[in-house]
Design an enzyme around this catalytic site. Structure first.
Site, PDB file in Angstrom:
ATOM      1  N   CYS A 105      57.440 -21.132 -20.382  1.00 49.91           N
ATOM      2  CA  CYS A 105      57.127 -22.522 -20.056  1.00 49.91           C
ATOM      3  C   CYS A 105      57.861 -23.419 -21.039  1.00 49.91           C
ATOM      4  CB  CYS A 105      55.621 -22.760 -20.136  1.00 49.91           C
ATOM      5  SG  CYS A 105      55.152 -24.493 -19.883  1.00 49.91           S
ATOM      6  N   CYS A 154      51.302 -23.793 -15.293  1.00 47.10           N
ATOM      7  CA  CYS A 154      51.112 -23.031 -16.522  1.00 47.10           C
ATOM      8  C   CYS A 154      49.633 -23.080 -16.897  1.00 47.10           C
ATOM      9  CB  CYS A 154      51.964 -23.636 -17.631  1.00 47.10           C
ATOM     10  SG  CYS A 154      51.699 -22.836 -19.233  1.00 47.10           S
ATOM     11  N   CYS A 177      59.068 -19.910  -6.615  1.00 45.27           N
ATOM     12  CA  CYS A 177      60.211 -20.821  -6.623  1.00 45.27           C
ATOM     13  C   CYS A 177      59.982 -21.857  -7.723  1.00 45.27           C
ATOM     14  CB  CYS A 177      60.314 -21.460  -5.241  1.00 45.27           C
ATOM     15  SG  CYS A 177      61.808 -22.377  -4.958  1.00 45.27           S
TER      16      CYS A 177
END
Length: 190
Positions: A105, A154, A177
């Protein structure tokens, strides 16, 4: 006075518990965004997989103000991660990345995907068949733009990563995606 403080703390704990319950209700499958990651409340402990430790670890959710996120992220990262934006197809730096490594992330550094699970979906966005571990991504319904999709976020910071679709290759039949702007690539040796 002591009884009044106990009552106030009790009410606060009750409201916090109600918020956690509402924020933790599974809307799509058994994955949700933990309270604290997306709603701006106090940090919470979550269990995720760490590639560095090669095991599950406990970590705290990352909670920042809008201003703190704007300072920490580039304008494009902020737009994607905090405002649910989408980069243009074929414009992201990781769409054609074929190096061996881990995708994290971009906002909090949580391990999300392995290069072994990345494939060319032809969509113009980096696509993966599965996350590093189910706990390392969260999903929720996204009914924006007059369509029904599943948003991927996340679980540590609540950042928007992209969407998951049921049209991927075997064995998972999933296509995670992702937006390149939401990811940080860290090369590793095989």
């Amino acid at each position: 006075m002591e009884k009044l403080m106990t009552m106030t703390i009790g009410r606060r704990e009750f409201l916090r518990g109600a918020a956690l319950l509402v924020g933790g209700v599974a809307i799509s499958g058994d994955l949700t965004v933990p309270a604290g990651a997306a709603d701006g409340s106090a940090p919470a402990q979550i269990r995720v997989y760490s590639t560095e430790k090669a095991n599950y670890v406990m970590t705290q959710t990352v909670v920042k103000t809008k201003e703190e996120w704007k300072k920490a992220l580039t304008p494009e990262q902020y737009h994607v991660l905090r405002e649910k934006g989408t980069e243009r197809a074929f414009s992201g730096k990781y769409d054609k990345n074929h190096e061996h490594g881990i995708y994290r992330c971009a906002a909090c550094g949580l391990d999300l995907y392995r290069s072994e699970d990345k494939y060319d979906s032809g969509t113009g966005w980096p696509s993966f068949t599965a996350p590093i571990a189910p706990e390392n991504v969260s999903t929720r319904p996204d009914n924006s733009f007059f369509s029904q999709r599943t948003e991927v976020v996340c679980p540590r910071c609540g950042g928007h990563l992209g969407h998951v679709f049921d049209d991927g290759p075997n064995p998972t039949r999933k296509r995670y995606c992702m937006n390149s702007a939401a990811l940080q690539f860290v090369a590793t040796t095989k």
